[in-house]
Design a protein around this motif. Structure first.
Motif, short mmCIF file in Angstrom:
data_model
loop_
_atom_site.label_atom_id
_atom_site.label_comp_id
_atom_site.label_asym_id
_atom_site.label_seq_id
_atom_site.Cartn_x
_atom_site.Cartn_y
_atom_site.Cartn_z
N UNK A 1 0.98 -1.02 -0.14
CA UNK A 1 0.10 -0.17 0.02
C UNK A 1 1.15 1.24 -0.07
N UNK A 2 0.62 2.14 -0.82
CA UNK A 2 1.37 3.41 -1.12
C UNK A 2 0.69 4.53 -0.27
N UNK A 3 1.04 5.33 0.70
CA UNK A 3 0.51 6.33 1.50
C UNK A 3 1.34 7.55 1.02
N UNK A 4 0.37 8.60 0.58
CA UNK A 4 0.80 10.01 -0.07
C UNK A 4 1.01 10.82 1.32
N UNK A 5 1.97 11.46 1.25
CA UNK A 5 2.20 12.63 2.35
C UNK A 5 3.68 12.10 2.97
N UNK A 6 4.13 13.28 3.47
CA UNK A 6 5.38 12.96 4.14
C UNK A 6 5.32 12.86 5.76
N UNK A 7 4.20 12.88 6.21
CA UNK A 7 4.12 12.64 7.97
C UNK A 7 4.38 11.09 8.26
N UNK A 8 5.46 10.64 8.82
CA UNK A 8 5.70 9.61 9.06
C UNK A 8 4.82 9.08 10.29
N UNK A 9 4.43 9.75 10.96
CA UNK A 9 3.68 9.53 12.31
C UNK A 9 2.20 9.12 11.79
N UNK A 10 1.54 9.83 10.76
CA UNK A 10 0.29 9.43 9.95
C UNK A 10 0.41 8.30 9.45
N UNK A 11 1.53 7.87 8.67
CA UNK A 11 1.62 6.68 8.06
C UNK A 11 1.54 5.53 9.14
N UNK A 12 2.27 5.51 10.08
CA UNK A 12 2.09 4.52 11.11
C UNK A 12 0.88 4.44 11.54
N UNK A 13 0.03 5.37 11.82
CA UNK A 13 -1.20 5.54 12.40
C UNK A 13 -2.14 4.88 11.43
N UNK A 14 -2.05 4.96 10.17
CA UNK A 14 -2.84 4.37 9.06
C UNK A 14 -2.55 2.91 9.06
N UNK A 15 -1.38 2.42 9.24
CA UNK A 15 -0.82 1.16 9.16
C UNK A 15 -1.71 0.25 10.55
N UNK A 16 -1.45 0.94 11.69
CA UNK A 16 -2.11 0.51 12.83
C UNK A 16 -3.75 0.32 12.70
N UNK A 17 -4.45 1.35 12.05
CA UNK A 17 -5.73 1.41 11.71
C UNK A 17 -6.06 0.20 10.73
N UNK A 18 -5.26 -0.09 9.77
CA UNK A 18 -5.63 -0.86 8.83
C UNK A 18 -5.35 -2.36 9.21
N UNK A 19 -4.37 -2.61 10.02
CA UNK A 19 -4.33 -3.75 10.87
C UNK A 19 -5.35 -4.20 11.80
N UNK A 20 -5.87 -3.12 12.30
CA UNK A 20 -6.97 -3.09 13.57
C UNK A 20 -8.38 -3.59 12.50
N UNK A 21 -8.59 -2.97 11.50
CA UNK A 21 -9.84 -3.07 11.08
C UNK A 21 -9.83 -4.64 9.94
N UNK A 22 -8.63 -4.78 9.45
CA UNK A 22 -8.67 -5.82 8.37
C UNK A 22 -8.23 -7.35 8.99
N UNK A 23 -7.51 -7.15 10.25
CA UNK A 23 -6.97 -8.34 10.78
C UNK A 23 -5.82 -8.84 10.05
N UNK A 24 -5.11 -7.79 9.44
CA UNK A 24 -3.63 -8.04 8.93
C UNK A 24 -2.56 -7.62 9.76
N UNK A 25 -1.46 -8.05 9.45
CA UNK A 25 -0.22 -7.97 9.94
C UNK A 25 0.70 -7.02 9.23
N UNK A 26 1.50 -5.81 9.84
CA UNK A 26 2.27 -4.99 8.97
C UNK A 26 3.53 -5.82 9.02
N UNK A 27 4.14 -6.18 7.81
CA UNK A 27 5.32 -6.85 7.73
C UNK A 27 6.32 -6.03 7.43
N UNK A 28 6.26 -4.58 6.87
CA UNK A 28 7.17 -3.90 6.53
C UNK A 28 6.67 -2.47 6.37
#
Length: 123
Positions: free
Chosen positions: A54-81
């Motif tokens: 998944x590609x995330x637009x924007x330069x805010x690293x913290x926002x990208x990490x929040x997106x990753x956590x939200x995606x994992x929580x909502x889909x039951x996926x694991x963040x590999x990298x």
């Protein structure tokens, strides 16, 4: 959407990173952020492929990490990298999908390629 959390061992993460190396991003999170439609699209792609980028637009690293956590929580996926603006996500295929893949006809291995000299020697 599932709620089961997936934990990956370092060896599993390493193998998944290697598999994901050649993949292209299938979903892009744009300026509007993580919407329900984006989460549905990610969920659909995880159901089809198990391992996605998944590609995330924007330069805010913290926002990208929040997106990753939200995606994992909502889909039951694991963040590999999380590398740069790319997120690599994994969720194992369902038993139905695995059975469907197993039923598909196995591919015949291609014969080894011949060099020009080997090809001419056959004649």
């Amino acid at each position: 959407m599932t709620d089961a959390a997936i934990t990956l061992t370092p060896a599993e993460k390493k193998a998944l990173k290697a598999q994901a190396h050649g993949l292209d991003p299938v979903v892009m999170i744009g300026d509007k952020g993580l919407t329900t439609n984006v989460i549905k699209e990610i969920d659909m792609n995880l159901s089809a492929h198990a391992l996605i980028k998944v590609r995330v637009a924007g330069d805010d690293r913290e926002a990208r990490l929040e997106y990753a956590q939200a995606i994992c929580a909502n889909t039951g996926a694991a963040l590999v990298q999380h590398i740069g603006k790319l997120l690599v996500l994994y969720r194992p295929l369902s038993a139905e999908k695995q059975a469907e893949k197993a039923k598909s006809a196995p591919r015949k291995p291609k014969p080894p390629r011949l060099t020009k000299r080997q090809h001419n020697a056959k004649d």
